[in-house]
Design a protein around this motif. Sequence first.
Motif, mmCIF file in Angstrom:
data_model
loop_
_atom_site.group_PDB
_atom_site.id
_atom_site.type_symbol
_atom_site.label_atom_id
_atom_site.label_comp_id
_atom_site.label_asym_id
_atom_site.label_seq_id
_atom_site.Cartn_x
_atom_site.Cartn_y
_atom_site.Cartn_z
ATOM 1 N N GLU A 80 22.701 -78.662 13.736
ATOM 2 C CA GLU A 80 21.918 -79.305 12.744
ATOM 3 C C GLU A 80 21.312 -78.502 11.099
ATOM 4 N N PRO A 81 20.769 -79.111 10.076
ATOM 5 C CA PRO A 81 20.084 -78.249 9.281
ATOM 6 C C PRO A 81 18.921 -77.964 9.902
ATOM 7 N N ARG A 82 18.860 -76.716 9.297
ATOM 8 C CA ARG A 82 17.977 -75.756 9.372
ATOM 9 C C ARG A 82 16.403 -76.279 8.897
ATOM 10 N N PRO A 83 14.942 -76.474 9.671
ATOM 11 C CA PRO A 83 14.242 -77.112 9.255
ATOM 12 C C PRO A 83 13.558 -76.307 7.797
ATOM 13 N N LYS A 84 12.814 -76.424 7.170
ATOM 14 C CA LYS A 84 12.782 -76.356 5.661
ATOM 15 C C LYS A 84 10.663 -75.696 6.338
#
Length: 71
Positions: free
Chosen positions: A66-70
């Motif tokens: 999963e992409p890292r949350p900004k």
Amino acid sequence: MPIRLKKLIGTFLLVALVIIYALVASIVAVAQLSESGPLVHFLFFLFSGLLWVLPAMGIIKWLILEPRPKG
């Protein structure tokens, strides 16, 4: 990175991995195993046929992260 771009890159990487790995394994087999018996051929292709799974697993793991949350 957008998920669609990531999947496209991963697909190309997996296809390239399989093609390049098959070519390299075949070249090694022809160059090194020409005088070997059938058991050595079987063991080589068994081992090399399973070995490509390790880098493929790395690519697939990268695909499903999963992409890292900004923040």
